[in-house]
Design a protein around this motif. Structure first.
Motif, PDB file in Angstrom:
ATOM      1  N   LEU A  26       0.824  -1.204   0.000  1.00  0.00           N
ATOM      2  CA  LEU A  26       0.000   0.000   0.000  1.00  0.00           C
ATOM      3  C   LEU A  26       0.862   1.260   0.000  1.00  0.00           C
ATOM      4  O   LEU A  26       0.564   2.236  -0.694  1.00  0.00           O
ATOM      5  CB  LEU A  26      -0.930  -0.003   1.209  1.00  0.00           C
ATOM      6  N   ALA A  27       1.948   1.248   0.774  1.00  0.00           N
ATOM      7  CA  ALA A  27       2.844   2.402   0.833  1.00  0.00           C
ATOM      8  C   ALA A  27       3.410   2.718  -0.549  1.00  0.00           C
ATOM      9  O   ALA A  27       3.465   3.890  -0.967  1.00  0.00           O
ATOM     10  CB  ALA A  27       3.973   2.143   1.828  1.00  0.00           C
ATOM     11  N   HIS A  28       3.837   1.678  -1.283  1.00  0.00           N
ATOM     12  CA  HIS A  28       4.380   1.893  -2.624  1.00  0.00           C
ATOM     13  C   HIS A  28       3.308   2.421  -3.581  1.00  0.00           C
ATOM     14  O   HIS A  28       3.578   3.320  -4.388  1.00  0.00           O
ATOM     15  CB  HIS A  28       4.966   0.592  -3.163  1.00  0.00           C
ATOM     16  N   ILE A  29       2.112   1.860  -3.498  1.00  0.00           N
ATOM     17  CA  ILE A  29       1.032   2.310  -4.386  1.00  0.00           C
ATOM     18  C   ILE A  29       0.709   3.785  -4.135  1.00  0.00           C
ATOM     19  O   ILE A  29       0.643   4.596  -5.068  1.00  0.00           O
ATOM     20  CB  ILE A  29      -0.239   1.454  -4.195  1.00  0.00           C
ATOM     21  N   LEU A  30       0.507   4.152  -2.884  1.00  0.00           N
ATOM     22  CA  LEU A  30       0.168   5.539  -2.554  1.00  0.00           C
ATOM     23  C   LEU A  30       1.315   6.488  -2.901  1.00  0.00           C
ATOM     24  O   LEU A  30       1.087   7.619  -3.342  1.00  0.00           O
ATOM     25  CB  LEU A  30      -0.182   5.654  -1.070  1.00  0.00           C
TER      26      LEU A  30
ATOM     27  N   SER B 192      -2.197  11.128  -9.231  1.00  0.00           N
ATOM     28  CA  SER B 192      -3.500  10.553  -9.572  1.00  0.00           C
ATOM     29  C   SER B 192      -4.134  10.017  -8.296  1.00  0.00           C
ATOM     30  O   SER B 192      -3.623  10.232  -7.200  1.00  0.00           O
ATOM     31  CB  SER B 192      -3.342   9.450 -10.622  1.00  0.00           C
ATOM     32  N   GLU B 193      -5.264   9.326  -8.437  1.00  0.00           N
ATOM     33  CA  GLU B 193      -5.983   8.820  -7.268  1.00  0.00           C
ATOM     34  C   GLU B 193      -6.071   7.301  -7.309  1.00  0.00           C
ATOM     35  O   GLU B 193      -6.178   6.700  -8.371  1.00  0.00           O
ATOM     36  CB  GLU B 193      -7.386   9.430  -7.206  1.00  0.00           C
ATOM     37  N   LEU B 194      -6.046   6.722  -6.113  1.00  0.00           N
ATOM     38  CA  LEU B 194      -6.161   5.268  -5.991  1.00  0.00           C
ATOM     39  C   LEU B 194      -7.611   4.819  -6.086  1.00  0.00           C
ATOM     40  O   LEU B 194      -7.903   3.777  -6.683  1.00  0.00           O
ATOM     41  CB  LEU B 194      -5.550   4.812  -4.662  1.00  0.00           C
ATOM     42  N   ASN B 195      -8.522   5.562  -5.501  1.00  0.00           N
ATOM     43  CA  ASN B 195      -9.928   5.145  -5.516  1.00  0.00           C
ATOM     44  C   ASN B 195     -10.436   5.005  -6.939  1.00  0.00           C
ATOM     45  O   ASN B 195     -10.062   5.769  -7.836  1.00  0.00           O
ATOM     46  CB  ASN B 195     -10.792   6.131  -4.716  1.00  0.00           C
ATOM     47  N   GLY B 196     -11.265   3.990  -7.149  1.00  0.00           N
ATOM     48  CA  GLY B 196     -11.804   3.722  -8.486  1.00  0.00           C
ATOM     49  C   GLY B 196     -10.910   2.851  -9.347  1.00  0.00           C
ATOM     50  O   GLY B 196     -11.284   2.493 -10.465  1.00  0.00           O
ATOM     51  N   SER B 197      -9.711   2.489  -8.843  1.00  0.00           N
ATOM     52  CA  SER B 197      -8.793   1.635  -9.605  1.00  0.00           C
ATOM     53  C   SER B 197      -9.233   0.176  -9.530  1.00  0.00           C
ATOM     54  O   SER B 197     -10.026  -0.217  -8.675  1.00  0.00           O
ATOM     55  CB  SER B 197      -7.367   1.742  -9.043  1.00  0.00           C
ATOM     56  N   THR B 198      -8.657  -0.620 -10.425  1.00  0.00           N
ATOM     57  CA  THR B 198      -8.841  -2.071 -10.384  1.00  0.00           C
ATOM     58  C   THR B 198      -7.495  -2.718 -10.099  1.00  0.00           C
ATOM     59  O   THR B 198      -6.524  -2.487 -10.824  1.00  0.00           O
ATOM     60  CB  THR B 198      -9.399  -2.601 -11.721  1.00  0.00           C
ATOM     61  N   ALA B 199      -7.439  -3.492  -9.029  1.00  0.00           N
ATOM     62  CA  ALA B 199      -6.200  -4.160  -8.636  1.00  0.00           C
ATOM     63  C   ALA B 199      -6.355  -5.668  -8.772  1.00  0.00           C
ATOM     64  O   ALA B 199      -7.318  -6.240  -8.262  1.00  0.00           O
ATOM     65  CB  ALA B 199      -5.830  -3.793  -7.198  1.00  0.00           C
ATOM     66  N   PHE B 200      -5.402  -6.295  -9.472  1.00  0.00           N
ATOM     67  CA  PHE B 200      -5.346  -7.757  -9.556  1.00  0.00           C
ATOM     68  C   PHE B 200      -4.427  -8.252  -8.437  1.00  0.00           C
ATOM     69  O   PHE B 200      -3.307  -7.755  -8.283  1.00  0.00           O
ATOM     70  CB  PHE B 200      -4.757  -8.203 -10.895  1.00  0.00           C
TER      71      PHE B 200
ATOM     72  N   ILE C  51      -7.714  -3.865   2.783  1.00  0.00           N
ATOM     73  CA  ILE C  51      -7.282  -2.465   2.853  1.00  0.00           C
ATOM     74  C   ILE C  51      -7.630  -1.725   1.559  1.00  0.00           C
ATOM     75  O   ILE C  51      -8.131  -0.595   1.581  1.00  0.00           O
ATOM     76  CB  ILE C  51      -5.770  -2.393   3.126  1.00  0.00           C
ATOM     77  N   LEU C  52      -7.374  -2.363   0.410  1.00  0.00           N
ATOM     78  CA  LEU C  52      -7.655  -1.708  -0.869  1.00  0.00           C
ATOM     79  C   LEU C  52      -9.146  -1.420  -1.051  1.00  0.00           C
ATOM     80  O   LEU C  52      -9.524  -0.380  -1.597  1.00  0.00           O
ATOM     81  CB  LEU C  52      -7.133  -2.562  -2.029  1.00  0.00           C
ATOM     82  N   GLN C  53      -9.978  -2.332  -0.586  1.00  0.00           N
ATOM     83  CA  GLN C  53     -11.422  -2.092  -0.696  1.00  0.00           C
ATOM     84  C   GLN C  53     -11.852  -0.886   0.122  1.00  0.00           C
ATOM     85  O   GLN C  53     -12.804  -0.191  -0.237  1.00  0.00           O
ATOM     86  CB  GLN C  53     -12.199  -3.345  -0.286  1.00  0.00           C
ATOM     87  N   ALA C  54     -11.147  -0.603   1.220  1.00  0.00           N
ATOM     88  CA  ALA C  54     -11.441   0.604   2.004  1.00  0.00           C
ATOM     89  C   ALA C  54     -11.111   1.868   1.212  1.00  0.00           C
ATOM     90  O   ALA C  54     -11.676   2.938   1.476  1.00  0.00           O
ATOM     91  CB  ALA C  54     -10.648   0.586   3.311  1.00  0.00           C
ATOM     92  N   PHE C  55     -10.226   1.741   0.215  1.00  0.00           N
ATOM     93  CA  PHE C  55      -9.899   2.853  -0.673  1.00  0.00           C
ATOM     94  C   PHE C  55     -10.781   2.843  -1.930  1.00  0.00           C
ATOM     95  O   PHE C  55     -10.489   3.536  -2.885  1.00  0.00           O
ATOM     96  CB  PHE C  55      -8.425   2.775  -1.101  1.00  0.00           C
ATOM     97  N   GLN C  56     -11.838   2.035  -1.895  1.00  0.00           N
ATOM     98  CA  GLN C  56     -12.770   1.909  -3.021  1.00  0.00           C
ATOM     99  C   GLN C  56     -12.083   1.402  -4.288  1.00  0.00           C
ATOM    100  O   GLN C  56     -12.338   1.862  -5.395  1.00  0.00           O
ATOM    101  CB  GLN C  56     -13.480   3.241  -3.282  1.00  0.00           C
ATOM    102  N   VAL C  57     -11.204   0.435  -4.086  1.00  0.00           N
ATOM    103  CA  VAL C  57     -10.527  -0.230  -5.197  1.00  0.00           C
ATOM    104  C   VAL C  57     -11.261  -1.529  -5.501  1.00  0.00           C
ATOM    105  O   VAL C  57     -11.651  -2.269  -4.592  1.00  0.00           O
ATOM    106  CB  VAL C  57      -9.047  -0.522  -4.846  1.00  0.00           C
TER     107      VAL C  57
END
Length: 316
Positions: free
Chosen positions: A103-107, A133-141, A155-161
């Motif tokens: 998460l730290a690297h992504i943000l 850019s923004e993390l929310n609304g992204s698609t993560a595999f 954790i990612l779902q809390a960011f609306q991923v």
């Protein structure tokens, strides 16, 4: 008296905990393997990188190996299986620190932190650059949505991923909006903004990612490997990054470790190199002992249904 042999030293307070809780057990702690002690050991606790076939041959009393790591690829699998020695590990203890590292690297990338840090170093005030850019609304595999993947998904779902998991079975996994078989990966790659692998090293996963996988990804996609370095051939990865088929790679694992100082990967500007440290934490051994102690209690009662019991030949 049962002898439990740690092939690494540990914190004195954790050693004392074992001595107090198990007075009926002899514990030996060494930084290097002593064959005389090894020959008497009933249980070995290891990080999984120091045992050879010869060691297993010497350890004639050995019945159980506890691996204070998730990976066992460097252990003498066949010899251990031949002796029918039980193996268990600490699968799952990495989930908190590793999920936080990913998460730290992504943000950091999404919010242009490397750019901000560089400007600070150079005493430059620039509000316009960095292209955040923004993390929310992204698609993560999440490829390999086990304990670590589930924590990351939570954790990612809390960011609306939107989280999409890929495993062998295709059966639903915790905190994944969708789950598919790994064999279906190519069909879905074009919609991924972030691709995170947490796969172990097996015959099936070695060089699983090929050039065509990266061709299918968005040129803005972030590729992250936090599983094992042999998922992608190094030269192939260099080619992909030089051709800018993807936006950025974050690698915590490599085919050759330490990464040689003359590797071309060091020269690329669209990569983050993390020296296989994403699971490191001051609480690592503490978490390991939280698994080992209940397992030892069971073992002393003659029970063999231990937490995280492994099939050593499969590697997990």
């Amino acid at each position: 008296m049962m002898l439990v042999y740690f092939t690494f030293d540990s914190r004195p307070d954790l050693q004392q905990q074992l001595l107090d809780q198990f007075p009926q057990v002899t514990f030996v702690f060494h930084n290097e393997i002593d064959n005389n002690v090894l020959a008497q050991a009933d249980v070995i606790v290891t990080y999984g990188e120091d045992l050879t076939e010869d060691h297993i041959e010497i350890a004639q009393n050995l019945k159980w190996i506890f691996v204070a790591s998730a990976g066992v690829e460097m252990m003498p699998h066949e010899k251990i299986a031949e002796r029918e020695i039980l193996v268990s590990n600490v699968r799952g203890i990495h989930k908190k620190p590793m999920a936080e590292s990913v998460l730290a690297h992504i943000l950091s990338l999404k919010r242009s932190l490397p750019y901000i840090y560089q400007n600070q170093k150079n005493r430059i005030w620039n509000k316009r650059g960095g292209n955040p850019s923004e993390l929310n609304g992204s698609t993560a595999f999440i490829i390999g949505p086990g304990a670590i993947g589930a924590e990351l998904g939570r954790i990612l779902q809390a960011f609306q991923v939107n989280t999409i998991g890929f495993n062998r079975s295709g059966q639903s996994a915790p905190y994944m909006n969708e789950t598919y078989q790994i064999t279906e990966l190519k069909n879905h790659l074009p919609k991924a903004d972030i691709v995170i692998s947490i796969l172990p090293s097996t015959k099936e996963t070695k060089h699983l990612f090929q050039y065509e996988h990266f061709q299918l990804m968005k040129d803005s996609a972030i590729f992250m490997n936090f599983g094992r370095g042999d998922l992608v051939e190094t030269d192939l990865l260099i080619r992909v990054l030089e051709e800018k088929l993807i936006g950025h790679a974050v690698l915590d694992v490599f085919e050759e470790e330490p990464l040689p100082s003359n590797s071309k990967l060091w020269d690329l500007d669209n990569i983050t190199i993390s020296p296989h440290c994403s699971s490191h934490s001051t609480r690592y051994l503490e978490r390991s002992f939280e698994i080992f102690v209940p397992s030892l209690e069971k073992w002393l009662k003659g029970e063999t249904d231990l937490e995280n019991k492994m099939d050593i030949l499969r590697g997990y």
